[in-house]
Design an enzyme around this catalytic site. Structure first.
Site, PDB file in Angstrom:
ATOM      1  N   LYS A  73       0.840  -1.184   0.000  1.00 29.15           N
ATOM      2  CA  LYS A  73       0.000   0.000   0.000  1.00 29.15           C
ATOM      3  C   LYS A  73       0.884   1.246   0.000  1.00 29.15           C
ATOM      4  CE  LYS A  73      -1.224   1.848   3.849  1.00 29.15           C
ATOM      5  NZ  LYS A  73      -0.018   2.549   4.355  1.00 29.15           N
ATOM      6  N   GLU A 132       0.944   7.104  16.600  1.00 29.42           N
ATOM      7  CA  GLU A 132       2.389   6.916  16.463  1.00 29.42           C
ATOM      8  C   GLU A 132       3.114   8.076  17.126  1.00 29.42           C
ATOM      9  OE1 GLU A 132       3.689   5.177  12.507  1.00 29.42           O
ATOM     10  OE2 GLU A 132       1.937   6.338  11.923  1.00 29.42           O
ATOM     11  N   ASP A 140      -3.124   7.227   4.050  1.00 27.32           N
ATOM     12  CA  ASP A 140      -2.021   6.370   4.505  1.00 27.32           C
ATOM     13  C   ASP A 140      -2.507   5.311   5.489  1.00 27.32           C
ATOM     14  OD1 ASP A 140       0.704   5.601   4.734  1.00 27.32           O
ATOM     15  OD2 ASP A 140       0.926   6.795   6.571  1.00 27.32           O
ATOM     16  N   HIS A 150      -5.546   0.469   6.993  1.00 27.31           N
ATOM     17  CA  HIS A 150      -5.446  -0.235   8.274  1.00 27.31           C
ATOM     18  C   HIS A 150      -6.697  -0.075   9.149  1.00 27.31           C
ATOM     19  CE1 HIS A 150      -1.408  -0.641   6.985  1.00 27.31           C
ATOM     20  NE2 HIS A 150      -0.943   0.491   7.447  1.00 27.31           N
ATOM     21  N   LYS A 183       0.263  11.012  13.587  1.00 36.91           N
ATOM     22  CA  LYS A 183       1.709  11.017  13.803  1.00 36.91           C
ATOM     23  C   LYS A 183       1.992  11.954  14.974  1.00 36.91           C
ATOM     24  CE  LYS A 183       2.987   8.981   9.766  1.00 36.91           C
ATOM     25  NZ  LYS A 183       3.477   7.591   9.813  1.00 36.91           N
TER      26      LYS A 183
HETATM   27  C1  BG6 Z   1       2.337   2.184   7.234  1.00 36.88           C
HETATM   28  C2  BG6 Z   1       2.229   3.669   7.021  1.00 36.88           C
HETATM   29  O1  BG6 Z   1       1.391   1.509   6.443  1.00 36.88           O
HETATM   30  O2  BG6 Z   1       2.102   1.878   8.591  1.00 36.88           O
HETATM   31  C3  BG6 Z   1       3.204   4.410   7.924  1.00 36.88           C
HETATM   32  O3  BG6 Z   1       2.520   3.976   5.666  1.00 36.88           O
HETATM   33  C4  BG6 Z   1       3.032   3.978   9.357  1.00 36.88           C
HETATM   34  O4  BG6 Z   1       3.026   5.821   7.810  1.00 36.88           O
HETATM   35  C5  BG6 Z   1       3.045   2.461   9.479  1.00 36.88           C
HETATM   36  O5  BG6 Z   1       4.088   4.543  10.116  1.00 36.88           O
HETATM   37  C6  BG6 Z   1       2.686   2.033  10.886  1.00 36.88           C
HETATM   38  O6  BG6 Z   1       2.863   0.650  11.009  1.00 36.88           O
HETATM   39  P1  BG6 Z   1       3.249   0.012  12.419  1.00 36.88           P
HETATM   40  O7  BG6 Z   1       3.120  -1.458  12.206  1.00 36.88           O
HETATM   41  O8  BG6 Z   1       4.637   0.463  12.717  1.00 36.88           O
HETATM   42  O9  BG6 Z   1       2.249   0.562  13.396  1.00 36.88           O
END
Ligand code: BG6
Length: 489
Positions: free
Chosen positions: A148, A216, A235, A240, A340
């Site tokens: 993705k 995050e 994103d 997700h 973020k």
């Molecule tokens: C990705 C996004 O799909 O998932 C990122 O493009 C994001 O921006 C990441 O940081 C987060 O994944 P995880 O597993 O680290 O929470």
């Protein structure tokens, strides 16, 4: 496990080095890969196998220093044997030459399965697939894994899917959403559909609201150019968050067949109440971080990040109230949010149940009257059912306790990371945890009016200080319904 060739396009990129190679190494270390399975990284860098390995090891050491899963670092027998599987080939998706060499390299190895992982920018998916087909690498034993984001909106994602479909059948296409590979998400399926006890309670008569958060601490890191064109809704939410919503809300599939699961997820996406411009105004919040502090360390605002436009209007935070218009979920709000540079790294699904119809026992101040099921994906993995019980003593004084439905912390069982699980699934030909084309199109279809209304309204995202839980409007979104985000309750 079949004999496989795994070809990674974008083999020197961030995803390959930080996630894919470490995941494959862990699978190798756990003896889960066929002894004759090979991994071929491709990229435009003019390096050879030794150069590629040197690059991986340098990055592995760096990652070990910052506490991430490393990719070896020398002196490890498993790492040394893993290296025998690895090779590197210079391939430019826009040139013919590298693909001839790729096909020649693969033809000498009698693998049963060829998995081509496209860890590149999506505009390269179509040219890579065309080149693969041109050199005979689109036969039935070849699969393509698409990272993705697949496109920027419904139209561009359909265009990419059409282009890939010219060369590959749908059952050869593995659209990855790594959140579906996370252990607690799998466990949620097991708990929901492996027991009689939970399923009857996961419906409107019992559930007050569902909150899904992916927060995050990280900012946009080195991905400013990509992120500034993309934003949190494309994103994270379109992919997700909506996939997690499907896992909570879907009906039990009749079998574990990939299409049976994906049919049920699709029904949920189709039942999402469409967003009118008014709903977008009332039920969505977009935010952008300003400078602040994470763990006591000052961090810059989004607009001061490298490769981000000085007056960028891109959202780094989004919160949405979604409604599922079907018998099971009518009237139950699903609050989704991601951002973020938030207060902490946290990914969780919280299902709040209604309060008991009559409160018999005095409830100490601050004690929630709502039982809740909390599925934590990050930073730790757990599934807990919070209940009220009696504090020992001569009167009935309530306190909150939880049933640990996972007990992971006390078990020494090995837990695979999401990418490891999904890579193994792709090699085995298991499609259940990958997103089907119609699901993806439906998710884009649902977010389309949000994107359109935001861009037509030309309103700036609401600022929030880095290191907080997002703009105040995010709390207001819930408080209007008499609800609070889990951490505020
Ligand atoms: C990705 C996004 O799909 O998932 C990122 O493009 C994001 O921006 C990441 O940081 C987060 O994944 P995880 O597993 O680290 O929470």
């Amino acid at each position: 496990m079949p004999v496989f060739d795994l070809v990674i396009f974008g083999g020197t990129g961030d995803l390959a080095c930080r996630k894919l190679i470490p995941a494959l190494f862990n699978a190798h270390r756990a003896r889960l890969l066929h002894a004759r399975g090979r991994i071929l990284a491709t990229g435009t860098e003019p390096i050879d196998r030794a150069g590629f390995i040197a690059m991986l090891e340098a990055r592995g050491r760096q990652m070990a220093q910052v506490g991430e899963a490393g990719t070896g670092g020398g002196a490890d027998a498993d790492w040394d044997s893993f290296l025998h599987r690895l090779d590197y080939l210079q391939v430019d998706a826009t040139q013919d030459s590298g693909f001839e060499a790729l096909a020649a390299g693969l033809s000498g190895h009698a693998s049963e399965v060829v998995v081509c992982y496209l860890a590149t920018a999506p505009h390269l998916f179509a040219p890579i697939c065309a080149q693969l087909a041109r050199v005979g690498l689109s036969k039935r034993n070849v699969r393509v894994v698409l990272e993705k984001p697949l496109g920027h909106d419904l139209e561009s994602s359909e265009a990419i899917n059409d282009a890939v479909a010219r060369f590959f059948e749908e059952d050869q296409i593995y659209r990855i959403d790594h959140y579906l590979g996370k252990e607690p998400v799998q466990n949620l399926m097991a708990i929901r559909f492996g027991n009689i006890l939970f399923e009857p309670f996961l419906r409107r008569e019992w559930v007050r609201d569902v909150q899904i958060t992916i927060a995050e601490e990280l900012g946009v890191e080195q991905r400013g150019t990509f992120y500034d064109r993309t934003g949190a809704l494309r994103d994270m939410l379109q992919s997700h968050l909506l996939q997690l919503l499907c896992m909570v809300a879907m009906e039990p599939p009749a079998t574990l067949d990939a299409d049976a699961i994906r049919d049920e997820k699709l029904k949920v996406l189709k039942a999402l109440r469409p967003m009118s411009p008014r709903c977008v105004a009332e039920r969505t919040v977009r935010g952008q971080y300003r400078q602040g502090a994470i763990d006591g360390r000052p961090v810059p605002g989004y607009r001061d990040e490298p490769d981000v436009a000085a007056h960028s209007q891109t959202e780094t935070f989004v919160a949405v109230r979604a409604d599922i218009a079907n018998w099971r979920w009518a009237g139950v709000p699903f609050y989704l949010r991601t951002g973020k540079r938030m207060a902490s790294r946290l990914a969780e699904i919280v299902i709040h149940f209604h309060r008991a119809p009559h409160e018999l026992f005095p409830r100490p101040p601050g004690l929630s009257a709502h039982n809740r099921l909390v599925i934590t994906l990050q930073p730790d993995e757990s599934i807990r059912l919070y209940l009220l019980t009696k504090t020992p003593g001569d009167t009935i004084a309530l306190r909150e306790t939880y049933l640990d439905l996972d007990l992971a912390s006390s078990s020494s069982e090995r837990r695979a990371d999401a990418y490891e699980r999904l890579l193994l699934d792709a090699i085995h030909g298991r499609l259940g945890l990958f997103v089907r084309r119609d699901e993806q199109a439906q998710a884009w279809h649902w977010v389309k009016p949000i994107l359109q209304t935001w861009s037509a309204g030309n309103q700036a995202p609401k600022p929030y200080t880095a290191g907080t839980w997002g703009p105040a409007a995010s709390s207001a979104l819930l408080s209007r319904d008499g609800v609070a985000w889990h951490e505020e309750a």
